[in-house]
Design a protein around this motif. Sequence first.
Motif, PDB file in Angstrom:
ATOM      1  N   GLN A  28       0.222  -1.454  -0.236  1.00  0.00           N
ATOM      2  CA  GLN A  28       0.431   0.033   0.044  1.00  0.00           C
ATOM      3  C   GLN A  28       0.814   1.760   0.403  1.00  0.00           C
ATOM      4  O   GLN A  28       0.887   2.666  -0.720  1.00  0.00           O
ATOM      5  CB  GLN A  28      -1.104   0.097   1.075  1.00  0.00           C
ATOM      6  CG  GLN A  28      -2.179  -1.045   1.356  1.00  0.00           C
ATOM      7  CD  GLN A  28      -2.837  -1.110   2.705  1.00  0.00           C
ATOM      8  OE1 GLN A  28      -2.346  -0.720   3.221  1.00  0.00           O
ATOM      9  NE2 GLN A  28      -4.108  -1.520   1.889  1.00  0.00           N
ATOM     10  N   HIS A  29       2.157   0.955   0.744  1.00  0.00           N
ATOM     11  CA  HIS A  29       2.996   2.930   0.821  1.00  0.00           C
ATOM     12  C   HIS A  29       3.291   2.471  -0.371  1.00  0.00           C
ATOM     13  O   HIS A  29       3.882   3.738  -0.903  1.00  0.00           O
ATOM     14  CB  HIS A  29       3.654   2.064   1.910  1.00  0.00           C
ATOM     15  CG  HIS A  29       3.135   2.472   3.403  1.00  0.00           C
ATOM     16  ND1 HIS A  29       2.497   3.722   3.741  1.00  0.00           N
ATOM     17  CD2 HIS A  29       2.503   0.928   4.065  1.00  0.00           C
ATOM     18  CE1 HIS A  29       1.847   4.067   4.962  1.00  0.00           C
ATOM     19  NE2 HIS A  29       2.737   2.140   5.398  1.00  0.00           N
ATOM     20  N   VAL A  30       4.219   1.327  -1.251  1.00  0.00           N
ATOM     21  CA  VAL A  30       4.802   1.524  -2.918  1.00  0.00           C
ATOM     22  C   VAL A  30       3.311   2.393  -3.355  1.00  0.00           C
ATOM     23  O   VAL A  30       3.876   2.655  -4.158  1.00  0.00           O
ATOM     24  CB  VAL A  30       5.827   0.402  -2.801  1.00  0.00           C
ATOM     25  CG1 VAL A  30       5.670   0.494  -3.832  1.00  0.00           C
ATOM     26  CG2 VAL A  30       6.238  -0.393  -2.133  1.00  0.00           C
ATOM     27  N   ALA A  31       2.281   1.816  -3.366  1.00  0.00           N
ATOM     28  CA  ALA A  31       1.376   2.391  -4.801  1.00  0.00           C
ATOM     29  C   ALA A  31       1.283   3.266  -4.171  1.00  0.00           C
ATOM     30  O   ALA A  31       1.175   4.269  -5.006  1.00  0.00           O
ATOM     31  CB  ALA A  31       0.342   2.001  -4.633  1.00  0.00           C
ATOM     32  N   ALA A  32       1.100   3.624  -2.611  1.00  0.00           N
ATOM     33  CA  ALA A  32       0.968   5.741  -2.563  1.00  0.00           C
ATOM     34  C   ALA A  32       1.864   6.093  -3.038  1.00  0.00           C
ATOM     35  O   ALA A  32       1.655   7.634  -3.607  1.00  0.00           O
ATOM     36  CB  ALA A  32       0.468   5.595  -0.890  1.00  0.00           C
ATOM     37  N   LEU A  33       2.841   6.511  -3.343  1.00  0.00           N
ATOM     38  CA  LEU A  33       4.437   6.499  -3.220  1.00  0.00           C
ATOM     39  C   LEU A  33       4.575   6.399  -4.755  1.00  0.00           C
ATOM     40  O   LEU A  33       5.132   7.169  -5.285  1.00  0.00           O
ATOM     41  CB  LEU A  33       5.583   6.013  -2.583  1.00  0.00           C
ATOM     42  CG  LEU A  33       7.428   6.320  -2.824  1.00  0.00           C
ATOM     43  CD1 LEU A  33       6.959   7.874  -2.800  1.00  0.00           C
ATOM     44  CD2 LEU A  33       8.026   5.463  -2.521  1.00  0.00           C
TER      45      LEU A  33
END
Length: 76
Positions: A28-33
């Motif tokens: 999720q964090h990678v996708a948001a980044l």
Amino acid sequence: MAGPAAESLVRDAGWCLLDAGRRVERAQHVAALLAATLCEPRSPPRPRRHPHRAARAADRAEPRPAVVRRGARTHL
């Protein structure tokens, strides 16, 4: 903190669940980044106005009077 906790747990179903949760959070964090760096920012959505829908909803909310026809026969 996650390192000592992960190393001291027994590798059972609980550990697998925590590991899966960490992987989901990381994705999720990678996708948001990626979304923040590669995508253009969106403009705020315009408010939609549907006056006919509001009128219909108001009509449905009010109780309707019973319609009595002249000359209607009732069978008892």
